[in-house]
Enzyme design. Sequence first.
Site, short mmCIF file in Angstrom:
data_model
loop_
_atom_site.label_atom_id
_atom_site.label_comp_id
_atom_site.label_asym_id
_atom_site.label_seq_id
_atom_site.Cartn_x
_atom_site.Cartn_y
_atom_site.Cartn_z
N LYS A 236 -1.38 -5.02 -7.25
CA LYS A 236 -0.88 -3.86 -6.54
C LYS A 236 0.63 -3.99 -6.37
CE LYS A 236 -5.11 -4.42 -4.23
NZ LYS A 236 -5.77 -4.91 -3.04
N1 GLU Z 1 -8.84 -10.18 0.07
C1 GLU Z 1 -8.44 -11.00 -1.03
C2 GLU Z 1 -7.73 -10.17 -2.07
O1 GLU Z 1 -7.96 -8.97 -2.16
C3 GLU Z 1 -9.60 -11.67 -1.71
C4 GLU Z 1 -10.18 -12.73 -0.88
C5 GLU Z 1 -11.28 -13.53 -1.51
O2 GLU Z 1 -11.98 -13.05 -2.42
O3 GLU Z 1 -11.46 -14.63 -1.04
O4 GLU Z 1 -6.94 -10.72 -2.80
#
Ligand code: GLU
Length: 291
Positions: A236
Amino acid sequence: MGLYRGRFAPSPTGPLHAGSLVAALASWLDARAHGGQWLVRIEDVDGPRCPPGLDEVILGQLDALGLRSDEPPVWQSRRGDLYQAALDRLIASGHAYGCACTRAEIAAAAGPRPKHGELVYPGTCRHGTNGRPVRAWRFRVLGCIDWMDRRLGVQSQDLEAEVGDFVLKRADGLWAYQLAVVVDDADQGITDIVRGEDLADNTPRQIALQRALGRPTPRYLHTPLVLAEDGHKLSKQNGAAAIDLSDPESRLREAAARLGLHLHTADPLAEAIERWRAATIAGFPQLKDPP
Ligand code: GLU
């Protein structure tokens, strides 16, 4: 097969793009191939970076692709009490300590973290803040963590030298990803974490936290990253485009191809589950050399 609970844990800082779809699909396939459950967790712990409404955009994208959570999704922004309880426990057991340092003080005292240019905290407040007010809470790391990834094999990280005492609760009061993810994975009974390889580097910190909290360590599988044409990781931050959902089946086929699964039938998800199951048994030969 034993109990299997997997998850996809997007941060709603932007819509799903081709790279995050690969991680979503891999975690979904692994859960389905194991006859397990697959949960979606919205990691909106860093509120200021999560524009309102993007959580629903992501859930809508997953739904359009046929990837649906087996339990109602959870939102990290509503789980602060659990994170506070874990922090209290870590403070009581001596694993966490208050830190009074400002960013500028850390920058002046720390060496650079070689891999990412992040700072290794020099441990200034490990034995107290000398009466200065606590700003953040940190985890006291010790030595090296060895761990096993289903695709990458045995991995090792010297937490003390490479990472340092990392933040659990930030000076601005926000919970750090490392603590929230470990608390949630444990609370949700997650047995298997399948996610992009960019997160592999965080795994030793998470294992150290699991151990300190007396929680089990899940199995890990980190999937190959999707690179943009210029060779950078799709993210992103570098403006990766939201997936075009006018033709969800084509998007699923493309994501499956990134996982080494070239699908031919009219039902890509069913075919992908079968192919993934065979690959799991064979030890992911198609993922050894990222495509
Ligand atoms: N929220 C994290 C991200 O979108 C991923 C976390 C995870 O899979 O441990 O990069």
